[in-house]
Scaffold this motif. Sequence first.
Motif, PDB file in Angstrom:
ATOM      1  N   GLN A 156       0.809  -1.220   0.000  1.00  0.00           N
ATOM      2  CA  GLN A 156       0.000   0.000   0.000  1.00  0.00           C
ATOM      3  C   GLN A 156       0.845   1.274   0.000  1.00  0.00           C
ATOM      4  O   GLN A 156       1.943   1.310   0.556  1.00  0.00           O
ATOM      5  N   MET A 157       0.265   2.310  -0.587  1.00  0.00           N
ATOM      6  CA  MET A 157       0.994   3.568  -0.741  1.00  0.00           C
ATOM      7  C   MET A 157       1.516   4.124   0.579  1.00  0.00           C
ATOM      8  O   MET A 157       2.664   4.559   0.659  1.00  0.00           O
TER       9      MET A 157
ATOM     10  N   LEU B  43      -0.166   0.586  -6.201  1.00  0.00           N
ATOM     11  CA  LEU B  43      -0.488   2.005  -6.315  1.00  0.00           C
ATOM     12  C   LEU B  43      -1.573   2.262  -7.355  1.00  0.00           C
ATOM     13  O   LEU B  43      -1.581   1.647  -8.426  1.00  0.00           O
TER      14      LEU B  43
ATOM     15  N   ASP C 209      -2.272   8.004  -7.013  1.00  0.00           N
ATOM     16  CA  ASP C 209      -1.177   8.057  -6.023  1.00  0.00           C
ATOM     17  C   ASP C 209       0.146   8.520  -6.637  1.00  0.00           C
ATOM     18  O   ASP C 209       1.095   8.839  -5.909  1.00  0.00           O
TER      19      ASP C 209
ATOM     20  N   VAL D 255       3.740   9.827  -4.630  1.00  0.00           N
ATOM     21  CA  VAL D 255       4.810   8.838  -4.489  1.00  0.00           C
ATOM     22  C   VAL D 255       6.071   9.298  -5.218  1.00  0.00           C
ATOM     23  O   VAL D 255       7.182   9.221  -4.686  1.00  0.00           O
TER      24      VAL D 255
END
Length: 222
Positions: free
Chosen positions: A160-161, A186, A190, A194
């Motif tokens: 998960q992000m 992702l 996102d 990121v």
Amino acid sequence: QSEKLLDNFSISETEIEEKNWNEEWEKSINIMHISDRIVVKPSFREYVKQDDEIVITIDPKMSFGTGEHATTKLIIHLLEKYIKPYMKILDAGTGTGILSIVSVLLGASKVIGFDIDEWCYENANENCRINNVSAKIEIRQGEINLVTEEDFEMIVANIQMNILINLAEDFRKRLKQGGLLLLSGLLKEDEEEVVRKFCKNGFSLIETRQMEEWIALVFQKI
């Protein structure tokens, strides 16, 4: 006078049809052609290997990572592109161990995978045994601080992000100069956050891939 707590009650009876839940679960898991070369199958389905295909057996038990999800496919496609035979790879949040196993079968010389979940630890080890790659893969149960090595040529992480964001500095520390970082788990939305985070932490973005609403990112340590 005591309070009247219960006005009335009734009992109903429902008969639940008995099922072999293991059999039901097995029906839902199919043979998957992840790419032109890579096929993922459960142990209970027969498959005849074609030409130069790489056939991987994964029994998922409780872990995410049968190869069915777009993020797993994205990372596997990137592994096919970027793996070199000498590479030592870290697989963060290994789950079923699928990415570790694919890495070795594509030629990586050593993979360390870790996961905080005990089910994943046991399942990944079992899948490594089934695929005869245990000699080149070491699975550890716990967080990234269990990994003290700092000589990885590649790190893969399909998680998960919010977890990925928090691991940016840990990843940088463990990766060799010029090493590659493959991230997924992702969504397209996102991407900006990121990329900003990892570029601030000494990485350069070299590729983005998308499948459905999911993306995978490839960074290089600069």
